[in-house]
Structure formats: C-alpha cells, structure tokens
Design a protein around this motif. Structure first.
Motif, PDB file in Angstrom:
ATOM      1  N   GLY B 375      33.047  61.489  -6.897  1.00  0.00           N
ATOM      2  CA  GLY B 375      33.758  61.361  -8.174  1.00  0.00           C
ATOM      3  C   GLY B 375      34.628  62.562  -8.414  1.00  0.00           C
ATOM      4  O   GLY B 375      34.975  62.895  -9.532  1.00  0.00           O
ATOM      5  N   GLY B 377      37.718  63.231  -7.215  1.00  0.00           N
ATOM      6  CA  GLY B 377      39.160  63.011  -7.292  1.00  0.00           C
ATOM      7  C   GLY B 377      39.890  64.252  -6.779  1.00  0.00           C
ATOM      8  O   GLY B 377      40.834  64.754  -7.386  1.00  0.00           O
ATOM      9  N   TYR B 382      41.657  65.098 -12.553  1.00  0.00           N
ATOM     10  CA  TYR B 382      40.930  64.252 -13.500  1.00  0.00           C
ATOM     11  C   TYR B 382      40.132  65.068 -14.513  1.00  0.00           C
ATOM     12  O   TYR B 382      39.804  64.583 -15.573  1.00  0.00           O
ATOM     13  CB  TYR B 382      39.899  63.377 -12.766  1.00  0.00           C
ATOM     14  CG  TYR B 382      40.490  62.345 -11.855  1.00  0.00           C
ATOM     15  CD1 TYR B 382      41.777  61.855 -12.081  1.00  0.00           C
ATOM     16  CD2 TYR B 382      39.745  61.846 -10.802  1.00  0.00           C
ATOM     17  CE1 TYR B 382      42.279  60.892 -11.232  1.00  0.00           C
ATOM     18  CE2 TYR B 382      40.257  60.889  -9.970  1.00  0.00           C
ATOM     19  CZ  TYR B 382      41.536  60.410 -10.181  1.00  0.00           C
ATOM     20  OH  TYR B 382      42.038  59.473  -9.360  1.00  0.00           O
ATOM     21  N   GLY B 463      32.662  56.204  -7.266  1.00  0.00           N
ATOM     22  CA  GLY B 463      33.206  56.929  -8.409  1.00  0.00           C
ATOM     23  C   GLY B 463      32.225  57.030  -9.550  1.00  0.00           C
ATOM     24  O   GLY B 463      31.004  57.005  -9.339  1.00  0.00           O
ATOM     25  N   HIS B 464      32.770  57.132 -10.774  1.00  0.00           N
ATOM     26  CA  HIS B 464      31.912  57.272 -11.958  1.00  0.00           C
ATOM     27  C   HIS B 464      31.460  55.901 -12.447  1.00  0.00           C
ATOM     28  O   HIS B 464      32.297  55.047 -12.727  1.00  0.00           O
ATOM     29  CB  HIS B 464      32.691  57.953 -13.108  1.00  0.00           C
ATOM     30  CG  HIS B 464      32.798  59.436 -12.961  1.00  0.00           C
ATOM     31  ND1 HIS B 464      33.347  60.036 -11.853  1.00  0.00           N
ATOM     32  CD2 HIS B 464      32.427  60.440 -13.803  1.00  0.00           C
ATOM     33  CE1 HIS B 464      33.322  61.357 -12.002  1.00  0.00           C
ATOM     34  NE2 HIS B 464      32.763  61.626 -13.190  1.00  0.00           N
ATOM     35  N   THR B 484      36.808  57.291  -9.420  1.00  0.00           N
ATOM     36  CA  THR B 484      37.330  58.654  -9.564  1.00  0.00           C
ATOM     37  C   THR B 484      37.509  59.330  -8.197  1.00  0.00           C
ATOM     38  O   THR B 484      37.755  60.514  -8.114  1.00  0.00           O
ATOM     39  CB  THR B 484      36.382  59.485 -10.438  1.00  0.00           C
ATOM     40  OG1 THR B 484      35.036  59.137 -10.117  1.00  0.00           O
ATOM     41  CG2 THR B 484      36.631  59.222 -11.908  1.00  0.00           C
ATOM     42  N   LEU B 490      42.811  55.808 -13.212  1.00  0.00           N
ATOM     43  CA  LEU B 490      41.503  55.721 -13.865  1.00  0.00           C
ATOM     44  C   LEU B 490      41.322  54.402 -14.621  1.00  0.00           C
ATOM     45  O   LEU B 490      41.010  54.373 -15.811  1.00  0.00           O
ATOM     46  CB  LEU B 490      41.288  56.910 -14.818  1.00  0.00           C
ATOM     47  CG  LEU B 490      41.201  58.277 -14.153  1.00  0.00           C
ATOM     48  CD1 LEU B 490      41.043  59.363 -15.203  1.00  0.00           C
ATOM     49  CD2 LEU B 490      40.048  58.350 -13.167  1.00  0.00           C
TER      50      LEU B 490
END
Lengths: 495, 494
Positions: B375, B377, B382, B463-464, B484, B490
């Motif tokens: 996550g 990025g 981000y 990712g998140h 992410t 996003l």
C-alpha cells in the motif's frame, strides 16, 4: 359468550358479586337469570328449545313421582315407564331433529342414489343449537334418576331449570348427574376466600391451556387438515399429534373453567379429565377422558344392557353399542361413527387378547410394574388414540383416505429443512407449541402426586403472586389470540 | 387477619394493572415522532401543526424557528381523518397553550374512503394515530369516534393487537420515555419525483363547490369551537398539490372547504393558488406522485408559512428565555444531523478516496484499514491524503510492508501498526469484537482480513482494504478497496 372472551371477563365477576350479595334463598333465581343470559348471548331463540326440554323433563319427574305413590304395582311400573319413554322420545327427538336429521337424510340419499333410486326429502336448514347434546343428556339423567328413585322429583321449576341451564357447565359439560348437582342448588354457600382462590387458579390454568396451547396448535392442525393433499409423511404425523393435544387442551380447559367458575360460587362439579394421555390401555383412557360422558353412557346405557355380567359376545356387543353411540354423540357424521367404532374395536381386541398378552409377558419375563413396561403401554395407547383422532378431525372421507395412505411416507428431513415452520405457525410459534406441550405433560405428571394449587397455597406471598402474575402475563403475551384472528370456538360446543 | 386477607385482592389487582399498562406500552410499536410531543416543555409551543402526511412532511418546525423564531410541533400523521385531528388537538391543549393551530386540509376531502368504510378510516390509519396517545379519557373518546363499537376493546387494549410482537422486540421497545425531539414531528423525504407526463405538473382550477363528508364537517366545527374556547387562531393549510393526486373533485371540494372556513372565521393558506410566485416548482419539489414534498419543497413552503404566521399573528413576539435556549440547542442538533445526513448522502456517491475521507471527517465513523501485498504507492504521493486525516505513518517509504490502522472519528483516537512481518490485532468496542490482519508482500503472505463479530468484511485485494463502521448503531457502514500500489487516481472499488 365464550369463556375466553372479554365479555366473560366482565360477566363472571358481576354474576359472582351479585350472587353473594343476594339473600341466600333467592340466589338460584339470580343464577337462573344469569344462565339464560349466558345462553341467549349465542342465540336467544334456542333458549326456547332448552326451556321446552326443561319443561318436559320437569314434568316427567313430577309425574313419575306421582306414579310412585300408586299402590297397584303393575300400573305404577307401566306409568313410570311411560313417562320415561315420553321424556326420552321427546328430548331425543329434538336432538335427532336438530343434530341428526340431515345426516340420516343424506345417508339415505346416498344409499338410494347408489341403487339408482330417488330420495325425495330435502335437508333442513337449521343451525345446531349450542350445547344441545350436553343439556339434553343432563336433563335425561334427571328423568332416569327420578325413575330409579335415586332422587326425589324437584317441584320448584326455577330450581330445576337452573339444574339444566347452570351456566358454567351448560354448553360443554361436565354433564352432571342430577343426584350430584341438584341438591347443591338448594344449599347456601358463604363466600370463601380460599375456595375462590382455588376456583380462580383452575380458571387460570384452563385459560392457559386454551389460549396458549390449543389455539396455537389449531393454527398448524387446521392448515394441514384443511388441505391434507399438500402434505405427507411426518407433517401429517405432527399435525395429528398436535391435534390430540389441541383437543385435549381445548376440551379440558373448558371443563377446568367450568369447574373453577362453579367453585368460586361454592358448587362442586365433577372432574372431567384425569391425565388421559398417561393411560395404559384404551379402557383406562375412557376412565380418564370426558369422564362425565363415559359415566352417563355407563349408568344409563351400558349397565341397563347388562354391562360385562353377560355372555362374552353380548358383552362385546354392549361395548360396541356404547362406543358407536358415543361416536355419534360427538357429531352427526360417519367420521365420528368410525372413530367411536375404532375405540370399541380397540377395547374388544384388548379384552380378547388379554390372555395371550398375559402369556407373552410371562414368557418373556417382563415385570409388569417396571417403568419401561408402563411407558410402553402408555405409548401404544397414545398411538392408538392418536390414530383414531385422524377420523375425528379429517373433514371428509376423501381426506381421511388420503391421510391414511400418505401418513407413512418416510420424510424425516421436514424436521431439519424448516418446512414445518411454514404451516400455520412460524418457527417461534412452532417451538413455543412444542415447549408448551412438554410443559403441559410435566404439569400433568406432577399432578399425579401433588396438587399444584395446594403447593402454591403453601408458598410465600412473593412466590404466589409471582406465579399468578407469570401465568397471567404469559397468557397475555404468548397467547394465540388477537384481532385479525377469530378465537377458534371451543371445539366441543357443537357436540 | 381476615380483613387483611381481603385487602390483598385489590392490592394484587392494582399490581397486575400497573404491570399490564407497562407491558402494553412495551409491545405498542413506538412512533417517537409523535409520542415525543409529550416531552416538550409545558406551554412552550406557539403553534400546533395538525393533519395528515402532507402536514407531517410538509412543514418543518426548525425552519419556522430559524426564520421566524416561532416554536411549533408537527403532529401530522399519515391519512389522519379530521376527527382524530380534533382529539389530537384536545390532547395537545392539555400540555400547551398555542396561539395558532394550523390544520392541513387534505383529509377534509376524503369522501370516497369514508363512505366505503361506513364513516370510518382504515385500521392502519387509525392505529398510526390512536395508538400514540397516552391513556386518558380523551383517548377513549377518540377511539369511540374513530372505530366501530365492536372494535373498541381492540384499540383500548392495544396488547390484543401487538402481543405477537414478542418475536421481534427490540431494545428501543423497552425505552419508556422519549428524548426531546429534534425534528419536532417533521418527517423529511429526500428524493425528487420525476415523471414524463408534463401536463400533470399543474393544478386544477376550482369550478363549483362540492359537498363535504358530514362527519368531517362536524369535527371541523368542533375544532373551530375548541380553538375559540382557548382563544386560538385556526389556519387551514393546503400544501401545493399537482394533478398527479389532486383531481377536479379535490379542487371543487377545496372550494367548499374555503366557504366553510369563511363562515367560521378561519384563515386559509392555499399554496395551490400562489405556488408559482414563491419559486415552487412541481418538477423539482415533489418527492412522489402522491403530492408529498421533498426537502427543498418543504423549505420553501415552511418559510412562506412561517412568514405568514409571523406577519399575521406573531409580530413583536418574544419567546421565553428558557424556551429560547432549548430551541437554540435543538436547532444546533438539527443542523448537525442535517449536515451528517448530507455527508452520508455524498459519501455513498464518492468515487475516489480523498473525496470519501473528506466527507467521512464529519461523521461518527470508525475507519479500519488493512493492507494486502503493498500500500506504499512507492512512486506516487499518496501519503498526503492519509496524513490529512491523521494517519501519519510514512507507508510510502515501506514497500510491501504490512499495515493496519484504526481511526475513530468520534473520539479522534488513531492507532497505526506497520511492520515488515504479518500483523495481527484484536480489540473490543461496545458490542463489536474486531480482529484485523495484514500481510504485506515483503515476506511470503499476501492476506488482508478485517473480521467483525466473526464475519469477514475485508475485500482482501491489493492495497488498502477499508471497513467503515457506523458508531451510532455499531453496524458496518461500508467496505471497499483502494489499490494504493498501482492506482494513482485512488478509485474506490466495492
């Protein structure tokens, strides 16, 4: 008015209050007025019919008594028998007309049609008067008792009219014998707190059985039995078992409320149900189920026919006659006749195989007083009684046939896939129904040795009030009643 | 001792009766919108608003307070017939001394239905109103006037109807007292009705007066008399209603209503006769074709009603000091709730994470995050989005690390765990048992899990992974994933 109605909730305390305020010697008049009001709340016109039956049996009593005074023995016996015959003919004639005419007529029509002939008498469009079978039998017991000189004729017409119409047991029993109830109507009862409490506890227990158990089970039973073709196997079994408890709770609740109501005012009515489903044989079942009707048939039919002190074949005939008529008493339809016949056959067979049974138990060395042997007999008796209920409950022959042929389909998954929860009762109601049946059996079992009302009496006030409150609010919350739902009438009113 | 025995009977009966009332109250389905009226401070209301659903969702007391400093309560109940409105007014006057009563006029129109049911309304209609009244002589009279005699006990003992609710009783059923109402009986509908039948977006012109139902006229006159007795000005209100629901019959009956009002010195405010002049537009301001207003429509109509009331009956009015404080406090709660509702409406429509988190700030939410694989990025910036909401771990520098975060918007509590190995974290909150797991791709793994009371909510994607809990009722509000690792926009994926 129904016992489980707001009307009775108001009517009963008012009747009791006025009853105890009224001077003792006039109380029977108040009770007579109240009883006729109670009866006329169904249909005023049928009160005339009851009054007529009352008049006929009243006169029969007076006339039989007068004949008793005659010295010529031959004349005396002839006259007495004449009055009895007249009283029975008129009363049973009325009963026949209102209850059985259409049934017999239809049966003749079917037979004639079968042979390709015409039967020309049309059916009568009459409604069965409420409780007619009950009060007719009670009134006839009076004629018979005076004839047998078990009781003197009652000359006070109003008092006698009260005996026939006494509201607690008027429409669904217990069917009292004149020797038991009539003398009580002349006694003066003082208000008694403990007795009132006992009466009210009995009324409460009766209402509980009716509102919480019987009416809840009825929702399931009616759904299945009104459309049996949609169900099979265990669903039919469950419905039939439910019906056996429904009818027991329904009928015994009525008796409990009747006995309790009478007790509050000081009167003692006979016990009508005594844990019937714990019977170990069909004969025992009939000593525990609708005891007052069984007693009536025993005293006024079975014994006069010779009872069991006759040749075996005659004895069996007597049993069959009693049970066929008992079936017919319950309803004017072949279903009821078969139901009665089944009970008769069960008994005849059990007597016929008694020796064989004895031999088997001896050969297998079964201890007759062991718990398992008793339980085995209780279960077998329940299964037989339950089987007979199918004929009692099914709406017609086609349904009965369907149920009998589809009862044994093995579909145990209905207990697990939730399909039982969509038949008139949802899951909550279904489970509550099961719990309340178990509770009923538990209370019945406990009552074998302990009288619950005595136990309650001995407790601390908090426990007593807690128990009363619990029962009252359990009924209010978990009772199966309410608008959008017609409280099913007590099943036995039409018999 | 004997006397004492007889005292026990009444004592037992009293105990059972009290318990019975309590139990009946628990089983009676609550409509706090109406019953909260009883919590209003005594004699604090200037105006009582009565009528049907057109009143209930037509006039907003908070708008009357905001613009005109008029205190009011909306007692409108769906399809309420005039005779029940009369008993509602009688009930209200036990606790309040209003200067004005506004009665919404639509149910003076209802001819066909009352004829059909032999001068009575439908059961559901009656229950909505009658079951909300506290037990009193007035309630008994209201029942007698509203239902056939044989149904009286059914309404008198509500348990008869509702005892079967034992299967689905909720915590709120056991709350005996209401809180002070924020919306003051007003029921808002937030949608806009759109239909292609353009010709229906207009009103019918009154032609010739049509006779009213005699029972309605009778009770209307009773309302007039009651208002006179208490020195109250009665105002008849007709909210704007287009031809979708308002037929020529209605228009003609309205003419008769106006004549009746005129005969009895009752003021009439008929929005159908001037709706165009106040910026009201049927195409924008209706919530359904049944003629109910939407939020915007309500604002316009309430504002005009408030101005009219102020101008005609409340010039130079002063509100009691204590009452002003209570109403100001209620109004700020109302504003907060409205803002929250607005934010909820927006948040559900948000397409990207920054937008989402921006709306989430003003709501009482619990944000749970668990990263799968990566996550960080790495090459994109981000972390600004996260740091703005208080998540300050510099995850962008931790390629393929495991990451868990908990943020409580209500209390401001923040917890972040970053590690190069798998992370497990379990905690309890209210009725919730929450267990979280993140395994970044740095070490063999790639898993995300967010379990609430044993149920998995994580999307378990790269990712998140977000799970959002509404702290008000402790239910899961939303669950989504944002990539992410690779998605520089996003975008929210549900």
């Amino acid at each position: 008015m129904l016992f489980n109605s707001i009307a009775y909730l108001i009517y009963f305390p008012v009747v009791v209050a006025v009853y105890f305020i009224t001077p003792a010697k006039y109380r029977y008049i108040w009770l007579l007025i109240s009883s006729y009001y109670f009866y006329m709340s169904w249909s005023p016109k049928y009160a005339v019919l009851m009054l007529f039956s009352t008049l006929v049996t009243y006169l029969s009593g007076v006339l039989i008594q007068r004949s008793n005074l005659k010295e010529n023995l031959k004349n005396k016996e002839f006259e007495k028998k004449l009055w009895v015959a007249l009283s029975f003919t008129i009363n049973l004639g009325i009963l026949f007309f209102f209850k059985y005419f259409n049934f017999i007529n239809e049966s003749f029509t079917s037979v004639f049609n079968y042979f390709g002939m015409n039967w020309w008498i049309p059916n009568f469009d009459v409604l069965l008067p409420v409780g007619i079978s009950f009060y007719t039998f009670q009134a006839l017991s009076y004629t018979m008792d005076v004839y047998r000189e078990d009781i003197k004729a009652e000359h006070n017409f109003a008092k006698y009219a009260l005996f026939v119409s006494f509201f607690p047991q008027l429409v669904a029993g217990p069917i009292e014998k004149s020797t038991h109830l009539l003398p009580q109507l002349s006694k003066h009862y003082k208000f008694n707190y403990e007795r009132m409490k006992e009466g009210l506890i009995l009324i409460g227990w009766g209402l509980f059985k009716k509102i919480v158990i019987a009416d809840r089970l009825a929702a399931f039973v009616n759904t299945v039995y009104n459309n049996p073709n949609q169900f099979e196997g265990f669903t039919l079994v469950v419905a039939t078992v439910f019906f056996s408890f429904q009818i027991y709770c329904d009928f015994s609740s009525y008796s409990d409320i009747a006995i309790g109501s009478a007790k509050v005012m000081g009167f003692d009515l006979m016990e009508n149900f005594k844990r019937p489903y714990f019977s170990k044989s069909i004969a025992e079942f009939w000593r525990r189920w609708h005891i007052s009707l069984g007693g009536w048939f025993r005293d006024y039919l079975y014994f006069p026919l010779g009872g069991n002190r006759v040749k075996k074949i005659i004895w069996y005939r007597n049993i069959m006659i009693v049970f066929l008529l008992s079936g017919l008493w319950h309803g004017a339809s072949w279903n009821f006749v078969i139901w009665g016949a089944l009970h008769g056959v069960f008994q005849v067979l059990s007597f016929e195989f008694a020796t064989f049974n004895k031999g088997i138990t001896k050969f297998l060395k079964i201890r007759k007083n062991s718990f398992s042997y008793k339980l085995y007999n209780v279960v077998i008796t329940f299964v037989l009684v339950d089987f007979a209920w199918i004929f009692f409950r099914a709406n017609n022959f086609a349904d009965t046939k369907y149920i009998l042929t589809h009862l044994f389909k093995f579909n145990p998954w209905v207990f697990f896939d939730g399909s039982l929860y969509n038949i008139g009762l949802d899951e909550y109601d279904f489970k509550l129904a099961i719990i309340s049946i178990l509770f009923l059996l538990f209370i019945d079992l406990v009552q074998r040795k302990y009288k619950l009302s005595d136990w309650i009496k001995e407790q601390h006030i908090f426990v007593r009030w807690g128990t009363y409150g619990f029962v009252i609010f359990f009924m209010i919350i978990f009772g199966y009643y309410g608008s959008g739902y017609d409280a099913t009438e007590f099943i036995y009113f039409q018999f | 001792m004997k006397e004492y025995k007889f005292l026990k009977i009444p004592a037992f009966l009293i105990a059972v009766t009290c318990l019975f009332v309590l139990v009946s109250n628990v089983f009676n389905p609550k409509r706090p919108r109406i019953t909260a009226f009883y919590e209003e401070p005594k004699n604090s209301l200037d105006v009582i608003l009565l009528g049907s659903s057109y009143m209930a969702n037509g006039i907003n007391p908070n708008v009357l307070w905001e613009h005109n400093k008029i205190t009011s309560y909306n007692l409108g109940v769906g399809s309420q017939p005039i005779w029940i409105s009369y008993f509602f007014l009688k009930e209200a006057l036990k606790y309040q001394t209003p200067k004005v009563v506004v009665l919404e006029a639509y149910y003076l129109h209802d001819l066909k239905n009352y004829k059909k049911y032999d001068n009575y309304a439908l059961e559901a209609t009656n229950r909505r109103s009658l079951d909300q009244l506290n037990f009193s002589l007035n309630k008994i009279q209201a029942i007698q006037a509203s239902v056939p005699t044989e149904e009286f006990w059914d309404y008198f003992f509500t348990i008869n109807k509702y005892h079967d609710r034992w299967k689905n009783l909720l915590q709120k059923d056991f709350q005996i007292n209401n809180e002070l109402s924020v919306y003051k009986g007003f029921s808002k509908v937030n949608r806009t009705f759109v239909d292609t039948r353009i010709e229906k977006y207009g009103v019918k012109i009154e032609n010739k007066p049509k006779a009213l139902h005699p029972k309605s006229v009778d009770y209307f006159k009773k309302i007039v008399a009651l208002c006179r007795e208490h020195n109250i000005q009665l105002v008849l209100l007709k909210t704007p209603m287009s031809q979708f629901v308002y037929s020529q019959d209605h228009a003609d009956t309205m003419m008769a209503i106006k004549e009746l009002a005129n005969e009895n010195d009752v003021d009439v405010l008929d929005f159908n006769s001037f709706y165009r002049n106040i910026g009201f537009d049927f195409k924008k301001h209706m919530s359904d074709q049944g003629g109910h207003l939407n939020g915007e429509g309500t604002k316009i109509v309430s504002k005009i009603l408030g101005d009219s009331l102020e101008m005609n009956y409340f010039q130079n009015k002063r509100t009691k000091i204590g009452v002003t404080e209570i109403w100001n406090d209620t109004f700020s709660k109302y504003k907060k709730l409205e803002n929250a509702k607005w934010a909820v409406a927006r948040i559900k429509k948000s397409k990207t994470l920054p937008e989402y988190l921006n709306y989430a700030k003003s709501l009482d939410l619990l944000v749970l995050i668990s990263v799968l694989d990566d996550g960080s990025g790495q090459y994109r910036n981000y972390h600004k989005t996260f740091s703005e909401i208080g998540l300050t771990s510099e995850l962008n520098k931790k390629f393929r690390w495991s990451y868990l975060a908990i943020k409580n918007n209500k209390t401001g509590y923040v917890k972040e765990i970053v590690d190069s190995v798998a992370i497990n974290h379990t905690f309890h909150m209210g009725k919730l048992d929450i267990s979280m797991l993140s395994i970044g791709g740095n070490k063999a793994g790639n898993r995300s899990s967010i379990k609430i009371n044993g149920k998995e909510y994580s999307k378990n994607k790269r990712g998140h992974n977000f799970v959002i809990v509404n702290l008000k009722d402790e239910t899961v509000f939303d669950a989504f994933n944002v990539d992410t690792h690779g998605d520089n926009k996003l975008i929210i994926k549900r």
